[in-house]
Write a protein that holds these residues in place. Sequence first.
Motif, PDB file in Angstrom:
ATOM      1  N   PRO A  53       0.840  -1.196   0.000  1.00 22.47           N
ATOM      2  CA  PRO A  53       0.000   0.000   0.000  1.00 22.47           C
ATOM      3  C   PRO A  53       0.878   1.249   0.000  1.00 22.47           C
ATOM      4  O   PRO A  53       1.975   1.240   0.559  1.00 22.47           O
ATOM      5  CB  PRO A  53      -0.784  -0.120   1.309  1.00 22.47           C
ATOM      6  N   GLU A  86      -7.999   1.974   6.677  1.00 22.49           N
ATOM      7  CA  GLU A  86      -7.907   0.780   5.840  1.00 22.49           C
ATOM      8  C   GLU A  86      -8.389  -0.434   6.614  1.00 22.49           C
ATOM      9  O   GLU A  86      -8.277  -0.484   7.847  1.00 22.49           O
ATOM     10  CB  GLU A  86      -6.454   0.536   5.404  1.00 22.49           C
ATOM     11  N   THR A  90      -6.136   8.306   7.051  1.00 21.05           N
ATOM     12  CA  THR A  90      -6.495   7.183   6.179  1.00 21.05           C
ATOM     13  C   THR A  90      -7.046   6.062   7.045  1.00 21.05           C
ATOM     14  O   THR A  90      -6.573   5.841   8.166  1.00 21.05           O
ATOM     15  CB  THR A  90      -5.291   6.657   5.377  1.00 21.05           C
TER      16      THR A  90
END
Length: 284
Positions: free
Chosen positions: A43, A53, A51
């Motif tokens: 990634p 995830e 962010t």
Amino acid sequence: MSGKGFSRRALLLGGGALAAAACSPSGPAEPVAESIPPVVPAPPTPADPVTVERVWSAARGSELDLVLITPEGVPAADLPVCLALHGRGSSARTFVDLGLPSMLTEAVRAGMPPFTVAAVDGSNYWVAVDPADDPQRMLTEEVPGWLSRRGLGLRTGGVPSAAMGISMGAFGALRYTRDHRDLRATAAISPALFVGWGDARSRKVFRDRAQWESHEPLLHADDTAPVPIGVWCGTQDPFAGAARRYIQAARPQVSRLAPGGHTDKYWKKTLPDVLRFLGDHLKQ
């Protein structure tokens, strides 16, 4: 035998020999296509201040959130990482909801050394009540890989340089520090600690008394040395008494008891001071 017959017989025998050679194991092997596993790209290093995830944790046996928070306008690469552990009934996204991204940016703009905050989903006071769900093993064995694959914490191999936690997360952060005494600092906010087994048992989290005793920070106050510890707790917090006992036993570098309860309001008021404490110890 005529020459013509001999030639026909030789031809038949020769054909049989060739067929046998083709079927024989000692003959030339057929080429076998090799199975090449697909290359999974790492990634990218986070470019945004926040962010979120989804990652798979084998240690916890579940998919969970990995939340990364970086000061706005500061490249995440090469920054030290602070592990952030949430409280009971909450999640990694709690730190976003509390406004930590803007607090971190404001503190850095005011001169605090920058760092990245990495939060993950946990449970069970961050201990392995169920052998198939071990949050501490996730923090130790999996988080470094998740961070380093994203270009974070590379100077330490992805291992966080500091830890912080709120409530149950403060319990977990202090427990994590016992196994990571090279941390530069640990911050415990409204630590949900227990002065006795009766209080701990009422939470219906720990498997038995022995398990609680093996993890309870109050019973292992000296086991985090030499890591600098900071403790913050509201004086109206139901855990304030346990926090005072921990402060007396552990003698943390910073201990601040101020009006407030076990609430978002108190944590929002306290987090800027916590970030400054961590930033001072995370100078590159």
